[in-house]
Design a protein around this motif. Structure first.
Motif, PDB file in Angstrom:
ATOM      1  N   GLY A 217       0.795  -1.209   0.009  1.00  0.00           N
ATOM      2  CA  GLY A 217       0.009   0.053   0.136  1.00  0.00           C
ATOM      3  C   GLY A 217       0.624   1.461   0.070  1.00  0.00           C
ATOM      4  N   LEU A 218       2.173   1.342  -0.451  1.00  0.00           N
ATOM      5  CA  LEU A 218       3.015   2.352  -0.334  1.00  0.00           C
ATOM      6  C   LEU A 218       3.309   2.936  -1.854  1.00  0.00           C
ATOM      7  N   ALA A 219       2.426   2.577  -2.897  1.00  0.00           N
ATOM      8  CA  ALA A 219       2.509   3.164  -4.208  1.00  0.00           C
ATOM      9  C   ALA A 219       2.446   4.631  -4.058  1.00  0.00           C
ATOM     10  N   GLU A 220       1.443   4.957  -3.500  1.00  0.00           N
ATOM     11  CA  GLU A 220       1.285   6.567  -3.428  1.00  0.00           C
ATOM     12  C   GLU A 220       2.198   7.315  -2.763  1.00  0.00           C
ATOM     13  N   PRO A 221       2.933   6.986  -1.617  1.00  0.00           N
ATOM     14  CA  PRO A 221       3.799   7.771  -1.000  1.00  0.00           C
ATOM     15  C   PRO A 221       5.140   7.636  -1.836  1.00  0.00           C
ATOM     16  N   LEU A 222       5.373   6.529  -2.504  1.00  0.00           N
ATOM     17  CA  LEU A 222       6.738   6.173  -3.428  1.00  0.00           C
ATOM     18  C   LEU A 222       6.583   7.311  -4.447  1.00  0.00           C
ATOM     19  N   THR A 223       5.417   7.315  -5.298  1.00  0.00           N
ATOM     20  CA  THR A 223       5.344   7.882  -6.462  1.00  0.00           C
ATOM     21  C   THR A 223       5.584   9.588  -6.229  1.00  0.00           C
ATOM     22  N   LEU A 224       5.138  10.010  -4.939  1.00  0.00           N
ATOM     23  CA  LEU A 224       5.042  11.394  -4.671  1.00  0.00           C
ATOM     24  C   LEU A 224       6.605  11.567  -4.119  1.00  0.00           C
ATOM     25  N   ALA A 225       7.270  10.773  -3.494  1.00  0.00           N
ATOM     26  CA  ALA A 225       8.647  10.737  -3.506  1.00  0.00           C
ATOM     27  C   ALA A 225       9.458  10.993  -4.643  1.00  0.00           C
ATOM     28  N   VAL A 226       9.140  10.077  -5.765  1.00  0.00           N
ATOM     29  CA  VAL A 226       9.794  10.077  -6.874  1.00  0.00           C
ATOM     30  C   VAL A 226       9.707  11.674  -7.515  1.00  0.00           C
ATOM     31  N   LEU A 227       8.339  12.043  -7.633  1.00  0.00           N
ATOM     32  CA  LEU A 227       8.047  13.225  -8.155  1.00  0.00           C
ATOM     33  C   LEU A 227       8.785  14.324  -7.464  1.00  0.00           C
ATOM     34  N   ARG A 228       8.831  14.426  -6.166  1.00  0.00           N
ATOM     35  CA  ARG A 228       9.222  15.590  -5.477  1.00  0.00           C
ATOM     36  C   ARG A 228      10.896  15.692  -5.940  1.00  0.00           C
ATOM     37  N   ALA A 229      11.535  14.472  -6.022  1.00  0.00           N
ATOM     38  CA  ALA A 229      12.889  14.292  -6.693  1.00  0.00           C
ATOM     39  C   ALA A 229      13.249  14.930  -7.996  1.00  0.00           C
ATOM     40  N   ALA A 230      12.365  14.661  -8.901  1.00  0.00           N
ATOM     41  CA  ALA A 230      12.325  14.800 -10.271  1.00  0.00           C
ATOM     42  C   ALA A 230      12.028  16.245 -10.375  1.00  0.00           C
ATOM     43  N   LEU A 231      11.116  16.891  -9.677  1.00  0.00           N
ATOM     44  CA  LEU A 231      10.979  18.457  -9.617  1.00  0.00           C
ATOM     45  C   LEU A 231      11.959  19.146  -9.211  1.00  0.00           C
ATOM     46  N   ALA A 232      13.012  18.657  -8.290  1.00  0.00           N
ATOM     47  CA  ALA A 232      14.148  19.333  -7.523  1.00  0.00           C
ATOM     48  C   ALA A 232      15.041  19.348  -8.643  1.00  0.00           C
ATOM     49  N   ASP A 233      15.288  18.133  -9.538  1.00  0.00           N
ATOM     50  CA  ASP A 233      16.066  17.953 -10.540  1.00  0.00           C
ATOM     51  C   ASP A 233      15.911  18.838 -11.948  1.00  0.00           C
ATOM     52  N   ILE A 234      14.517  19.058 -12.259  1.00  0.00           N
ATOM     53  CA  ILE A 234      14.288  19.938 -13.335  1.00  0.00           C
ATOM     54  C   ILE A 234      14.814  21.147 -13.667  1.00  0.00           C
ATOM     55  N   PRO A 235      15.052  22.147 -12.581  1.00  0.00           N
ATOM     56  CA  PRO A 235      15.627  23.545 -13.038  1.00  0.00           C
ATOM     57  C   PRO A 235      17.057  23.157 -13.580  1.00  0.00           C
ATOM     58  N   ARG A 236      17.730  22.104 -12.832  1.00  0.00           N
ATOM     59  CA  ARG A 236      19.068  21.945 -13.476  1.00  0.00           C
ATOM     60  C   ARG A 236      19.146  21.277 -14.750  1.00  0.00           C
ATOM     61  N   LEU A 237      18.131  20.658 -15.179  1.00  0.00           N
ATOM     62  CA  LEU A 237      17.839  19.912 -16.677  1.00  0.00           C
ATOM     63  C   LEU A 237      17.777  20.852 -17.581  1.00  0.00           C
ATOM     64  N   GLN A 238      17.089  22.102 -17.117  1.00  0.00           N
ATOM     65  CA  GLN A 238      16.920  22.865 -18.228  1.00  0.00           C
ATOM     66  C   GLN A 238      17.854  24.074 -18.415  1.00  0.00           C
ATOM     67  N   ALA A 239      19.077  23.838 -17.494  1.00  0.00           N
ATOM     68  CA  ALA A 239      20.077  25.076 -17.649  1.00  0.00           C
ATOM     69  C   ALA A 239      20.511  24.988 -19.206  1.00  0.00           C
ATOM     70  N   GLY A 240      21.023  26.316 -19.225  1.00  0.00           N
ATOM     71  CA  GLY A 240      21.723  26.659 -20.977  1.00  0.00           C
ATOM     72  C   GLY A 240      20.566  26.583 -21.981  1.00  0.00           C
ATOM     73  N   GLY A 241      19.196  26.686 -21.569  1.00  0.00           N
ATOM     74  CA  GLY A 241      18.287  26.898 -22.536  1.00  0.00           C
ATOM     75  C   GLY A 241      17.536  25.908 -22.889  1.00  0.00           C
ATOM     76  N   ARG A 242      18.103  24.624 -22.372  1.00  0.00           N
ATOM     77  CA  ARG A 242      17.540  23.208 -22.916  1.00  0.00           C
ATOM     78  C   ARG A 242      15.972  22.915 -22.544  1.00  0.00           C
ATOM     79  N   HIS A 243      15.371  22.326 -23.204  1.00  0.00           N
ATOM     80  CA  HIS A 243      13.795  22.231 -22.807  1.00  0.00           C
ATOM     81  C   HIS A 243      13.803  20.654 -22.554  1.00  0.00           C
ATOM     82  N   VAL A 244      13.808  20.055 -21.509  1.00  0.00           N
ATOM     83  CA  VAL A 244      13.781  18.500 -21.112  1.00  0.00           C
ATOM     84  C   VAL A 244      12.862  18.158 -20.441  1.00  0.00           C
ATOM     85  N   PRO A 245      11.462  17.992 -21.084  1.00  0.00           N
ATOM     86  CA  PRO A 245      10.465  17.457 -20.173  1.00  0.00           C
ATOM     87  C   PRO A 245      10.958  16.109 -19.579  1.00  0.00           C
ATOM     88  N   VAL A 246      10.414  15.841 -18.089  1.00  0.00           N
ATOM     89  CA  VAL A 246      10.776  14.720 -17.620  1.00  0.00           C
ATOM     90  C   VAL A 246       9.492  13.981 -17.371  1.00  0.00           C
TER      91      VAL A 246
END
Length: 411
Positions: A217-246
């Motif tokens: 029954g931990l699918a939801e908290p694991l999904t949200l943890a992954v989402l938060r980690a991805a959201l934290a990384d997204i600004p770095r992945l867009q550096a230099g004007g790149r468009h990198v949807p995750v």
């Protein structure tokens, strides 16, 4: 280098040093023995017929590297022959000919892989040393669809309490696998893949814990943890004007609570990331238990500006039904339909049909599991928009992806 020396090098590259030839009454057996002698591959002859070959295999002091057999003239059909060879434990590689139907040849090679054999099944025997060496190379490095089935990887016994502890202490990490446009090789996005840096077992792949997290029954908290980690990384992945949807994998088990869409929206809002930069992948073959709740969540995600991706398309039984229900913006073709498709002609109309349907619906297509230049060319020629796989890049941490630049040119 002489033809003989070149052939010897090729045969050694295929790992063939000892062959068993089983042939019918025609001249194919003698011709193959001649080719094998030219390649310096010692040959053990067998009497005509599969049963004689099986009897001979049982008496040999050392198992041959390859069995070459005329399936059309054998005294058992190709299905029974492959199963019987498996039971001997002495025929890991098989070159068979005499099967006229391409679809039957394809299924026979898939059967061989499922039985733990590598097999090349042809309509005619190799006509010259070059063709024989090509068959050897195919047996040495078969596409994944034809390769012997791998034994399940042992996973450590992990309890729900350990997963909860890992979530609390931030032990889960993300690696990203980039996607490229097949037409020009440009970067089109990346998939976030979760790993667990376990304090006792080291870095664990998803198969070691995803199922257990869902069952607990931990699918939801694991999904949200992954989402938060991805959201934290997204600004770095867009550096230099790149468009990198995750894209983030969304477990169907997390689609059972109608509040999930609101939790995702709040998480994205707090991270100040545009929703268009975050897509959610839903596995195609997983049955959704509560369809009404799942549709409510997925519709709200699309209304919020997120893209939805249908993962592993073609691996299950409800592909068209899922496309008719859910407003997907991307369709990911399962790797089992991608790898080696260039040597499976009957897949071409199936792939083109999927691409045409997606295009008519305004849905982008992605080929998963591209591992060779031939895979890339085949998918591009079939009209697939994007590709993902080890030929392009293996999954990597966010800092590595931020510095990574595509090096694959259009084929």
């Amino acid at each position: 280098m002489s033809g003989r020396e070149n052939g010897t090098v090729l045969s050694k590259r295929g790992g063939i040093a000892h062959a068993l030839v089983v042939a019918g009454h025609g001249g194919a057996g003698a011709h193959l023995r001649t080719l094998l002698h030219r390649l310096d591959v010692p040959v053990v002859d067998a009497a005509s017929g599969a049963r004689a070959a099986l009897d001979l295999l049982a008496t040999l002091s050392a198992a041959p590297d390859i069995v070459l057999i005329d399936a059309g003239a054998a005294d058992m059909d190709i299905a029974d022959l492959l199963r019987a060879l498996t039971r001997t434990g002495r025929a890991p590689r098989v070159l068979a000919w005499g099967v006229a139907c391409a679809r039957i040849r394809d299924t026979a090679m898939l059967l061989a892989g499922a039985l733990g054999l590598c097999a090349v099944v042809a309509s005619e025997p190799p006509c010259d040393a070059e063709a024989l060496c090509a068959a050897f190379d195919a047996l040495a490095c078969p596409p994944a669809c034809f390769a012997p089935a791998r034994a399940p990887t042992a996973v450590p016994a992990i309890g729900a309490d350990e997963i909860l502890a890992g979530l609390d202490t931030g032990e889960f990490r993300l690696h990203y696998q980039p996607k490229l446009a097949l037409a020009d090789g440009s970067l089109s996005g990346a998939e976030a893949l979760v790993r667990w840096q376990h304090p006792r077992h080291g870095l664990l792949a998803p198969h070691a814990f995803i199922g257990r997290a869902e069952d607990a029954g931990l699918a939801e908290p694991l999904t949200l943890a992954v989402l938060r980690a991805a959201l934290a990384d997204i600004p770095r992945l867009q550096a230099g004007g790149r468009h990198v949807p995750v894209s983030v994998n969304l477990s169907p088990r997390a689609l059972a609570d109608a509040r999930m869409a609101g939790r995702i929206a709040d998480t994205v809002r707090r991270a100040r990331v545009p929703p268009a930069l975050v897509a959610f992948e839903i596995t195609e073959y997983t049955e959704i238990a509560d369809l009404a709740t799942a549709l409510h969540i997925l519709l709200k995600l699309r209304l919020q500006g997120h893209h939805l991706s249908l993962d592993d398309y073609g691996a299950g039984h409800g592909s068209i039904l899922q496309l008719s229900r859910i407003p997907f913006s991307e369709l990911k073709i399962d790797m089992r339909l991608v790898q080696g498709a260039w040597m499976r002609p009957h897949l071409d109309p199936l792939l083109r049909q999927a691409v045409a349907a997606a295009r008519a619906l305004g849905i982008a297509t992605v080929a998963e599991g591209i591992e060779t230049d031939a895979d890339w060319a085949c998918m591009r020629d079939a009209g697939v928009d994007q590709g993902q796989g080890y030929l392009i890049a293996r999954p990597m941490p966010a800092p590595a992806l931020a510095a990574w630049r595509p090096c694959r040119a259009p084929r």
